[in-house]
Scaffold this motif. Structure first.
Motif, PDB file in Angstrom:
ATOM      1  N   GLU A   1      -7.750  -4.748  -1.657  1.00 56.25           N
ATOM      2  CA  GLU A   1      -8.025  -3.332  -1.403  1.00 56.25           C
ATOM      3  C   GLU A   1      -6.774  -2.488  -1.589  1.00 56.25           C
ATOM      4  OE1 GLU A   1      -9.722  -3.380   2.523  1.00 56.25           O
ATOM      5  OE2 GLU A   1     -11.639  -4.175   1.798  1.00 56.25           O
ATOM      6  N   SER A   2      -5.653  -3.011  -1.138  1.00 59.10           N
ATOM      7  CA  SER A   2      -4.372  -2.317  -1.280  1.00 59.10           C
ATOM      8  C   SER A   2      -4.008  -2.152  -2.759  1.00 59.10           C
ATOM      9  CB  SER A   2      -3.285  -3.090  -0.543  1.00 59.10           C
ATOM     10  OG  SER A   2      -2.019  -2.630  -0.860  1.00 59.10           O
ATOM     11  N   LEU A   3      -4.258  -3.173  -3.546  1.00 59.32           N
ATOM     12  CA  LEU A   3      -3.965  -3.095  -4.981  1.00 59.32           C
ATOM     13  C   LEU A   3      -4.901  -2.127  -5.693  1.00 59.32           C
ATOM     14  CD1 LEU A   3      -3.292  -6.846  -5.891  1.00 59.32           C
ATOM     15  CD2 LEU A   3      -1.684  -4.945  -6.098  1.00 59.32           C
ATOM     16  N   ASN A   4      -6.117  -2.028  -5.227  1.00 64.55           N
ATOM     17  CA  ASN A   4      -7.110  -1.154  -5.859  1.00 64.55           C
ATOM     18  C   ASN A   4      -6.908   0.320  -5.543  1.00 64.55           C
ATOM     19  OD1 ASN A   4      -8.317  -3.340  -7.056  1.00 64.55           O
ATOM     20  ND2 ASN A   4      -9.925  -3.533  -5.526  1.00 64.55           N
ATOM     21  N   SER A   5      -6.183   0.615  -4.471  1.00 61.77           N
ATOM     22  CA  SER A   5      -6.010   2.023  -4.073  1.00 61.77           C
ATOM     23  C   SER A   5      -4.746   2.638  -4.638  1.00 61.77           C
ATOM     24  CB  SER A   5      -6.011   2.153  -2.565  1.00 61.77           C
ATOM     25  OG  SER A   5      -4.935   1.440  -1.993  1.00 61.77           O
TER      26      SER A   5
END
Length: 120
Positions: free
Chosen positions: A116-120
């Motif tokens: 999720e952190s990489l996607n944001s």
């Protein structure tokens, strides 16, 4: 950082249990094939966690944590076979499988949060 210390500690403790189980299965039950597979998968979890913690990027970290997650699933498969073939009794199986399930949940949470952190 606390989560990473927890996963590092729990994966190390699990590896110690797996090594002791391997020795027991070889010495007492004379089982060498399934136990060797379990030894490889179960000790690989902590090795991949440690590699992840030294990752050079978030993607590298995530890749190693995913491998640790998959090794946990593999360990569960070997444990299921060992209990199904009566090398482990249900009490022995339940005890170590509980630890394995806990590791899998932690790794799932870490990989989801990182993704999720990489996607944001």
């Amino acid at each position: 950082m606390i989560v990473y210390n927890v996963i590092k500690e729990k994966s190390r403790d699990f590896a110690v249990r797996i090594i002791r189980l391997y020795k027991y299965l070889c010495d007492e039950k004379k089982e060498y094939v399934l136990s060797k597979q379990l030894l490889r998968a179960g000790t690989s979890i902590g090795a991949n966690v440690n590699e992840a913690l030294c990752g050079i990027s978030k993607k590298d970290f995530l890749a190693k944590m995913y491998i640790a997650y998959k090794e946990t699933a593999e360990s569960m498969s070997w444990l299921e076979l060992l209990v199904a073939t009566d090398y482990l009794n249900s009490q022995e199986y339940n005890s170590i499988n509980k630890d394995c399930e806990e590791l899998k949940k932690l790794l799932s949470s870490i990989t989801k949060t990182t993704q999720e952190s990489l996607n944001s």
